[in-house]
Design a protein around this motif. Structure first.
Motif, PDB file in Angstrom:
ATOM      1  N   ARG A 119      15.338  -7.488   0.543  1.00 28.45           N
ATOM      2  CA  ARG A 119      15.443  -6.862  -0.766  1.00 28.45           C
ATOM      3  C   ARG A 119      15.172  -7.982  -1.748  1.00 28.45           C
ATOM      4  N   VAL A 123      12.098  -8.257  -4.324  1.00 29.49           N
ATOM      5  CA  VAL A 123      12.260  -8.269  -6.038  1.00 29.49           C
ATOM      6  C   VAL A 123      11.469  -9.486  -6.485  1.00 29.49           C
ATOM      7  N   GLU A 127       8.405  -9.185  -9.209  1.00 30.65           N
ATOM      8  CA  GLU A 127       8.493 -10.061 -10.601  1.00 30.65           C
ATOM      9  C   GLU A 127       7.305 -11.089 -10.469  1.00 30.65           C
ATOM     10  N   GLU A 158      14.468   1.764  -4.171  1.00 35.70           N
ATOM     11  CA  GLU A 158      14.796   0.629  -4.520  1.00 35.70           C
ATOM     12  C   GLU A 158      13.524   0.263  -5.454  1.00 35.70           C
ATOM     13  N   ARG A 161      13.622   1.536  -8.974  1.00 35.23           N
ATOM     14  CA  ARG A 161      14.835   1.144  -9.776  1.00 35.23           C
ATOM     15  C   ARG A 161      14.353  -0.312 -10.369  1.00 35.23           C
ATOM     16  N   PHE A 162      14.077  -1.139  -9.276  1.00 33.63           N
ATOM     17  CA  PHE A 162      13.903  -2.551  -9.648  1.00 33.63           C
ATOM     18  C   PHE A 162      12.721  -2.791 -10.643  1.00 33.63           C
TER      19      PHE A 162
END
Length: 510
Positions: A119, A123, A127, A158, A161-162
């Protein structure tokens, strides 16, 4: 600020990969700086890509994300697919994070010991992409409504959400029950994720769209979510992400051969459906040649009607060797007198011996006999080769007459040594006899010279006259973009804000 659209599905194989590729191409064609993303993929169809976050030059990503990046006109990198799980048998998968292998684990071990690290990598990759692009088109995995997995669903929940994503939910009408699938999926979503669903898409529809009008109206009334598109059933010609389109071990399937060439004038290239088959996309260029049928068959099937044989890649050469031998395939192959090509793991299978087999397979065999059709020996170790390459082609054997260069990639464990002088028609790690070729180069048949020489050899060996050459066809990226034209994208993504606020508008790399 980056806009993120997550293309999620009611099930596996509803067309998510094609929709993402089409949207990437469509956005790029409209001047929007877009990029694909899939946090976690499970597939043995991988491609080499520029490695981000590691010292290595190249890493592995799912072939669908490689294709989607090309559709968007961006360089494919490991950020487009930061977590890749490659099944290898015995309920284990190889885990690759940021494109590099990190061992073999069971599903339980992955979720208990690796998932948090996965995870974090996902992320970080997201980004980095968000910092460089205006729109991220993310692809979910399987169904977004797997309620037993939602607390650790990296590619769907996930990511939504992120990535602060809007969601486009795709259902496959060809499976039947598309309204129930869309409705039920919405009902099973966590409340915060359901609120992100901007629209629904009905995919793979055949016939008169007006017949769906009452159902669409009722679905929208019950859910409050608009149907933003009904997409026709079509295959734009993009590579498959996984092996769902291939037959089960006991089944068979044929690609190609639907081009108007009479069956009596067509040739058949047989491909064993290896239990751990990988990179089946290597076969796609052959299946697009008029008069060529690529027949993917179970290992115990006959070769009597085959005009050539191609052994594809495998995630586990050793265990697939044992499976093929148990099915008697090696005996039938040695008796076969047509052209034979082995790619990657298929090349290793054709050799005299596999050494260090216990490092590759799930058993305890240290050394194993190969099929003995090429005088080469493969030794397995701890290192894995991942690279993009350009090879000089010097035709010999089944590709006699080929020339120029072939561009592709290599992903393999083990190193292969030639035991006596032989032609090396596709670079130093290839080998050929009069009727057999082995190469590590994935994508070898994308090279026109290689493909044409091999097809000519197959027709000549079959005693048939070839009817024409390769057919010209539109870019599969453009066909995918046309396919998703039916999606009212501006109701899901604020493109006006993107277009007015970006200084990165451009055209895709054709």
């Amino acid at each position: 600020m980056t806009t993120t659209l997550l293309v999620a599905g009611t099930a596996s194989h509803v067309g998510k990969s094609t929709v993402v590729a089409g949207l990437c191409r469509r956005l790029a064609s409209e001047g929007v700086d877009a990029a694909p993303f899939k946090a976690q993929t499970m597939s043995n169809n991988a491609h080499a890509a520029v490695c981000v976050g590691k010292d290595a030059a190249y890493g592995e990503i799912g072939v669908a994300q490689y294709v989607q990046a090309r559709a968007a006109g961006v360089v494919p990198t490991t950020d487009h697919n930061p977590v890749l799980l490659k099944p290898r048998g015995d309920a284990e998968s190889q885990v690759l994070i940021d494109g590099r292998p990190g061992g073999h684990v069971s599903a339980g071990d992955y979720y208990e010991h690796r998932w948090e690290r996965a995870r974090e990598a996902a992320v970080a990759a997201y980004e980095r992409l968000a910092a460089d692009h205006d729109v991220i088109v993310a692809e979910g995995a399987g169904s977004i409504a797997e309620i037993n997995l939602q607390h650790r669903d990296l590619a769907n929940v996930e990511t939504a959400r992120f990535g602060d994503a809007e969601i486009l939910l795709v259902g496959d009408i060809e499976r039947g029950g598309v309204f129930a699938s869309l409705y039920g999926t919405l009902e099973l979503l966590p409340e915060d994720v359901r609120d992100r669903v901007a629209g629904l898409v009905v995919n793979k529809f055949r016939g008169d769209r007006s017949l769906l009008a009452d159902g669409i109206e009722e679905l929208e009334a019950r859910t409050g979510v608009p149907v933003l598109g009904v997409l026709p059933h079509d295959d734009p010609g993009l590579p498959e992400e996984d092996s769902l389109s291939l037959p089960a071990r006991e089944g068979s399937a044929v690609r190609g051969g639907e081009d108007g060439v009479a069956e009596s004038r067509a040739v058949t290239i047989a491909v064993p459906r290896l239990p751990r088959l990988s990179n089946a996309t290597d076969l796609d260029p052959l299946a697009r040649v008029p008069g060529v049928r690529v027949a993917i068959r179970s290992p115990d099937a006959t070769l009597a009607d085959a005009d050539a044989v191609v052994l594809p890649g495998t995630k586990n050469t050793v265990d697939d060797l044992l499976a093929l031998r148990e099915a008697g395939f090696d005996e039938r192959l040695r008796a076969f007198d047509g052209p034979i090509v082995g790619i990657c793991g298929g090349y290793q299978l054709l050799g005299q011996e596999l050494r260090g087999a216990d490092r590759e397979g799930t058993g305890e065999h240290e050394n194993l006999r190969g099929f003995g059709l090429l005088p080469v020996v493969t030794r397995f170790g701890d290192e894995k080769t991942i690279r993009q390459v350009i090879r000089t082609v010097e035709g010999a054997g089944p590709i006699d007459g080929a020339s120029g260069t072939a561009t592709g990639y290599e992903i393999h464990a083990g190193e292969t040594r030639v035991e006596r002088p032989l032609p090396a028609p596709i670079g130093p790690d290839s080998a050929a006899t009069e009727g057999v070729l082995g190469t590590y180069l994935h994508g070898v048949f994308h090279a026109e010279s290689v493909r044409e020489a091999f097809v000519e050899a197959v027709f000549e060996c079959a005693g048939r006259e070839r009817q024409g050459g390769d057919a010209e066809s539109p870019s599969p990226f453009d066909r995918a973009a046309e396919l998703v034209e039916g999606i009212d994208l501006r109701k899901a993504v604020d493109l006006e804000r993107v277009e007015n606020g970006s200084d990165r508008l451009r055209s895709p790399d054709q």
